[in-house]
Scaffold this active site. Structure first.
Site, mmCIF file in Angstrom:
data_model
loop_
_atom_site.group_PDB
_atom_site.id
_atom_site.type_symbol
_atom_site.label_atom_id
_atom_site.label_comp_id
_atom_site.label_asym_id
_atom_site.label_seq_id
_atom_site.Cartn_x
_atom_site.Cartn_y
_atom_site.Cartn_z
ATOM 1 N N THR A 1 -0.184 -0.632 11.146
ATOM 2 C CA THR A 1 0.439 0.380 10.299
ATOM 3 C C THR A 1 0.034 0.291 8.827
ATOM 4 O O THR A 1 0.382 1.170 8.046
ATOM 5 C CB THR A 1 1.973 0.274 10.406
ATOM 6 O OG1 THR A 1 2.368 -1.079 10.119
ATOM 7 C CG2 THR A 1 2.441 0.645 11.809
ATOM 8 N N ASP A 2 -0.699 -0.764 8.459
ATOM 9 C CA ASP A 2 -1.155 -0.892 7.076
ATOM 10 C C ASP A 2 -2.635 -1.264 7.057
ATOM 11 O O ASP A 2 -3.043 -2.204 6.363
ATOM 12 C CB ASP A 2 -0.326 -1.938 6.326
ATOM 13 C CG ASP A 2 -0.603 -1.920 4.820
ATOM 14 O OD1 ASP A 2 -1.052 -0.877 4.301
ATOM 15 O OD2 ASP A 2 -0.386 -2.962 4.167
ATOM 16 N N LEU A 3 -3.443 -0.537 7.814
ATOM 17 C CA LEU A 3 -4.867 -0.838 7.878
ATOM 18 C C LEU A 3 -5.550 -0.336 6.604
ATOM 19 O O LEU A 3 -5.666 0.865 6.373
ATOM 20 C CB LEU A 3 -5.495 -0.183 9.109
ATOM 21 C CG LEU A 3 -6.940 -0.602 9.408
ATOM 22 C CD1 LEU A 3 -7.038 -2.093 9.699
ATOM 23 C CD2 LEU A 3 -7.501 0.202 10.578
ATOM 24 N N ASN B 1 -7.174 -5.699 4.112
ATOM 25 C CA ASN B 1 -6.811 -6.381 5.353
ATOM 26 C C ASN B 1 -7.979 -6.525 6.319
ATOM 27 O O ASN B 1 -7.781 -6.861 7.489
ATOM 28 C CB ASN B 1 -5.665 -5.639 6.045
ATOM 29 C CG ASN B 1 -4.377 -5.723 5.247
ATOM 30 O OD1 ASN B 1 -4.194 -6.672 4.483
ATOM 31 N ND2 ASN B 1 -3.509 -4.749 5.396
ATOM 32 N N ARG C 1 -5.682 6.220 7.220
ATOM 33 C CA ARG C 1 -5.194 5.318 6.177
ATOM 34 C C ARG C 1 -6.337 4.463 5.632
ATOM 35 O O ARG C 1 -6.431 4.228 4.422
ATOM 36 C CB ARG C 1 -4.078 4.435 6.741
ATOM 37 C CG ARG C 1 -3.380 3.565 5.699
ATOM 38 C CD ARG C 1 -2.270 2.745 6.334
ATOM 39 N NE ARG C 1 -1.518 2.013 5.342
ATOM 40 C CZ ARG C 1 -0.467 2.476 4.682
ATOM 41 N NH1 ARG C 1 -0.052 3.708 4.915
ATOM 42 N NH2 ARG C 1 0.160 1.724 3.793
#
Length: 242
Positions: free
Chosen positions: A166-168, A172, A210
């Site tokens: 959910t936070d690619l 990261n 994202r």
């Protein structure tokens, strides 16, 4: 996965990577300082400590909230069940990804400590030696199309394992000294139901969108060495792995 349980604390650990006696002390930075086993640190929402465990270098992270709410309640989370704590969920998700052959840090140990109706949490994971995130690398140099294809391949493997990151973003995604691609930071990520889709599902497309926004943001913010054709190479790697 082994479990150590007391009245107000649960520790989950991989006994092939860490002993039970060390797992009980592994979440206290003062312990590592006293043993002269601190390798370094990094600042984010809090301090991540890099430590030398019995078998491999590791990263020790205490869970902290972000955003405005995090300024009020920094590191407490509402408790419902032990297996639904953020540390336990991330530990199990990383184990799932390792088993699926995705390049992610191996989970070593995780802890949740109950504080009345809330809990605090920590996790100890493998430190990827000689690795930098894409932001740091792209500020220095361009990357070959083959590396972007490798990034796409790893993201596809992640999605084939039904994991929704959910936070690619490009903070990261890491490259080590051999240009091996690693994906990190799986807090609040989840395993989606396997529906056997042949086309991109909504959450998979959301991950890719994202990531693309992240490249464009860092292009504007830090003038990283990145072009639209690099994104095409990444998508090529992603699609070839389908």
């Amino acid at each position: 996965m082994k479990t150590l349980t007391s009245h107000k604390q649960v520790i989950w650990f991989d006994d092939t990577l860490i002993s039970e006696s060390l797992a009980e002390q592994a979440f206290d930075p003062d312990y590592w300082h006293a043993q002269n086993k601190i390798l370094g640190s990094a600042q984010g929402r809090g301090t991540t400590w890099f430590v030398q465990t019995e078998q491999l270098p590791a990263a020790l992270r205490h869970y902290r909230r972000g955003g405005l709410f995090g300024k009020i309640i920094k590191d407490h989370y509402w408790f419902s069940q032990w297996h639904k704590t953020r540390s336990c969920e991330e530990f199990q998700l990383l184990q799932h990804l390792v088993n699926e052959g995705v390049n992610v840090p191996r989970p070593i140990a995780a802890r949740a400590v109950k504080r009345t109706v809330c809990y605090q949490a920590d996790i100890l994971t493998q430190k990827i030696e000689g690795a930098q995130d894409l932001v740091a690398i792209l500020q220095q140099r361009t990357l070959a199309p083959e590396i972007y294809q490798s990034i796409g391949e790893q993201i596809r493997k992640l999605h084939q394992a039904n994991v929704n990151h959910t936070d690619l973003n490009i903070h990261n995604i890491l490259l080590d000294s051999d240009n091996k691609v690693w994906i990190i930071d799986f807090d609040k990520c989840l395993i989606e139901p396997g529906l056997g889709e042949t086309n991109l599902s909504v959450w998979q497309k959301s991950n890719l969108d994202r990531l693309l926004r992240s490249f464009k943001k860092e292009l504007m913010k830090r003038q990283v060495h990145w072009e639209e054709m690099d994104w095409e190479a990444l998508l090529s790697g992603y699609q070839q792995s389908a």
